[in-house]
Design a protein around this motif. Sequence first.
Motif, PDB file in Angstrom:
ATOM      1  N   SER A  42       0.823  -1.208   0.000  1.00  0.00           N
ATOM      2  CA  SER A  42       0.000   0.000   0.000  1.00  0.00           C
ATOM      3  C   SER A  42       0.858   1.259   0.000  1.00  0.00           C
ATOM      4  O   SER A  42       0.334   2.357  -0.004  1.00  0.00           O
ATOM      5  CB  SER A  42      -0.957  -0.013   1.183  1.00  0.00           C
ATOM      6  N   THR A  47      -2.609   4.138  -3.822  1.00  0.00           N
ATOM      7  CA  THR A  47      -3.232   3.822  -2.540  1.00  0.00           C
ATOM      8  C   THR A  47      -2.783   4.812  -1.463  1.00  0.00           C
ATOM      9  O   THR A  47      -3.582   5.216  -0.626  1.00  0.00           O
ATOM     10  CB  THR A  47      -2.885   2.394  -2.093  1.00  0.00           C
ATOM     11  N   LEU A  50      -4.747   8.033  -1.828  1.00  0.00           N
ATOM     12  CA  LEU A  50      -6.139   7.840  -1.422  1.00  0.00           C
ATOM     13  C   LEU A  50      -6.260   7.733   0.097  1.00  0.00           C
ATOM     14  O   LEU A  50      -7.135   8.343   0.711  1.00  0.00           O
ATOM     15  CB  LEU A  50      -6.712   6.581  -2.080  1.00  0.00           C
ATOM     16  N   TYR A  51      -5.361   6.954   0.706  1.00  0.00           N
ATOM     17  CA  TYR A  51      -5.387   6.818   2.165  1.00  0.00           C
ATOM     18  C   TYR A  51      -5.119   8.150   2.838  1.00  0.00           C
ATOM     19  O   TYR A  51      -5.724   8.488   3.860  1.00  0.00           O
ATOM     20  CB  TYR A  51      -4.337   5.794   2.617  1.00  0.00           C
ATOM     21  N   LYS A  54      -8.236  10.166   2.723  1.00  0.00           N
ATOM     22  CA  LYS A  54      -9.204   9.669   3.710  1.00  0.00           C
ATOM     23  C   LYS A  54      -8.830  10.156   5.108  1.00  0.00           C
ATOM     24  O   LYS A  54      -9.680  10.649   5.849  1.00  0.00           O
ATOM     25  CB  LYS A  54      -9.216   8.133   3.678  1.00  0.00           C
ATOM     26  N   ASN A 110      -3.244   4.349   7.314  1.00  0.00           N
ATOM     27  CA  ASN A 110      -4.078   3.145   7.263  1.00  0.00           C
ATOM     28  C   ASN A 110      -3.614   2.156   8.313  1.00  0.00           C
ATOM     29  O   ASN A 110      -2.427   1.975   8.510  1.00  0.00           O
ATOM     30  CB  ASN A 110      -4.029   2.494   5.885  1.00  0.00           C
ATOM     31  N   LEU A 120       0.670  -1.420   8.734  1.00  0.00           N
ATOM     32  CA  LEU A 120       0.179  -0.052   8.827  1.00  0.00           C
ATOM     33  C   LEU A 120       0.806   0.728   7.673  1.00  0.00           C
ATOM     34  O   LEU A 120       1.870   0.364   7.195  1.00  0.00           O
ATOM     35  CB  LEU A 120       0.623   0.583  10.144  1.00  0.00           C
ATOM     36  N   THR A 121       0.157   1.800   7.252  1.00  0.00           N
ATOM     37  CA  THR A 121       0.745   2.661   6.231  1.00  0.00           C
ATOM     38  C   THR A 121       0.998   4.035   6.841  1.00  0.00           C
ATOM     39  O   THR A 121       0.140   4.590   7.513  1.00  0.00           O
ATOM     40  CB  THR A 121      -0.201   2.787   5.027  1.00  0.00           C
TER      41      THR A 121
ATOM     42  N   ILE B  67      -3.844  -5.012  -2.639  1.00  0.00           N
ATOM     43  CA  ILE B  67      -2.839  -3.955  -2.649  1.00  0.00           C
ATOM     44  C   ILE B  67      -3.151  -2.942  -1.548  1.00  0.00           C
ATOM     45  O   ILE B  67      -2.260  -2.522  -0.807  1.00  0.00           O
ATOM     46  CB  ILE B  67      -2.773  -3.275  -4.026  1.00  0.00           C
ATOM     47  N   PHE B  68      -4.426  -2.600  -1.403  1.00  0.00           N
ATOM     48  CA  PHE B  68      -4.805  -1.673  -0.344  1.00  0.00           C
ATOM     49  C   PHE B  68      -4.525  -2.268   1.036  1.00  0.00           C
ATOM     50  O   PHE B  68      -4.160  -1.564   1.966  1.00  0.00           O
ATOM     51  CB  PHE B  68      -6.289  -1.324  -0.436  1.00  0.00           C
ATOM     52  N   ASN B  70      -2.364  -4.750   1.878  1.00  0.00           N
ATOM     53  CA  ASN B  70      -1.060  -5.400   2.062  1.00  0.00           C
ATOM     54  C   ASN B  70      -1.211  -6.888   2.357  1.00  0.00           C
ATOM     55  O   ASN B  70      -0.467  -7.445   3.161  1.00  0.00           O
ATOM     56  CB  ASN B  70      -0.287  -4.775   3.214  1.00  0.00           C
TER      57      ASN B  70
END
Lengths: 274, 169
Positions: A42, A47, A50-51, A54, A110, A120-121, B67-68, B70
Amino acid sequence: MQQIIYFFIKYRNFLLFVLLFSIATYFTIQTHNYHSDKFFSSANVVTGTLYNFKTSITTYFSLAKENKKLVEENVYLRKQIEYYKDVTEPAAIDTTIFPLFDYQAAKIINNNYAYTKNYLTLNKGARDGVVTDMGVISGRGLVGIVSRVSENFSTVQSVLNTNSRTNAKLKKSGHFGTLVWDTQNPNIVQLIDIPRLTEIEQGDTIITGGKSVIFPEGILIGVIESFRPDDFDENYYVIDVSLFTDMTSLENVYLIKNNFAEELYELEMSVSDE
Amino acid sequence: MSSNQTFIYILRFVVLVLVQVFLLNNINLNGYINPYIYLLFILLYPFNGNSTLLIIWSFFLGLSIDIFENSGGIHAAASVFAAYLRPYVLKFSFGLSYEYNVVKISKSSLPEKLTYLGTMIFLHHLMLFMMEIFSFNHLLLVLKSTVFSGIFTFILIYSSIVLFGNKSE
């Protein structure tokens, strides 16, 4: 020849299914090794952006709670400073010496904890100096380790990941063990490899051991919830540790950089070569 | 397939992925129970549509979620599995008549609908959690997750079909 073509046409769905299913299985197995190169994460532009978008909206809903957490952390840190003031004269800071560990703030965009391998992102990436294997902590304690970095984002292998292995110790007695997760509860992790000789009690504090390059010694992890003998080896305990960090509501975290990580790594490699 | 139809599929694809990733994956009921509504894409695909194409669509649908999240390829594997078995589930639920384009999901009888949705959701979730947990020692955990998440998914999918059924057909 015609037979072969006919065969492919007749079984095209099955062949396609086998092909795509194998590819998906391959991607899945890739995630089981921590250091393998994953194809997708991610921490990519789409992504990540987008995250980020959000999070820029959802953070407003938890501002009060997040503020409270930060104030609590400030109080904790102030108390620590006060304690050291009484004990010693403040040491003259030698600016020529590099501190061993460096800290940097980041935001979680995320957060997963429903899987058995959670990531986690973060909104910080290579551009901000993030590299793989940096430690990640919250104001209250351990969170995870950076596993993949892109230009503007990074993914973190959470302590709630069955691949995760963190060196930890009992604050009271100093016995070392390994922190793992049995996937049952997102607030409870397990400390293993603690010998039965150790005197332990419910409520004892667990901290990071400092025997790794990633985390400094003494970062808070949690308290002992319960303990039992290991099923495989009666001489060791399995200890359930209730985490200080609430992994289900995380927003602000700190990245820890070991300024000597490369040197230590090279040294260890040269030793193991011999 | 007309271009208008393709546009509807792409729109449905994007909307379902976004709803799944930004809304439903944050529910985490009891720590691990989430509904997987993106399966609706596979369920609503026309019964007489090209099944080879659906397998390809499903792969990319699952991969987008992966993908979102992981999560490697677990959603992709489960979606491809469900898409491949769909013709057999259709035959099993609706009898042979589904091939003649007379069956529509919003107009079929209740037991037929329940069989179709229930079987598809169960197969998809079972494969999903088997891939996720990836160990035969935890078969009980796989079944537990499948049943709990499956019920949640079923309620959500069934209500969206009831709510939007007339338009989407």
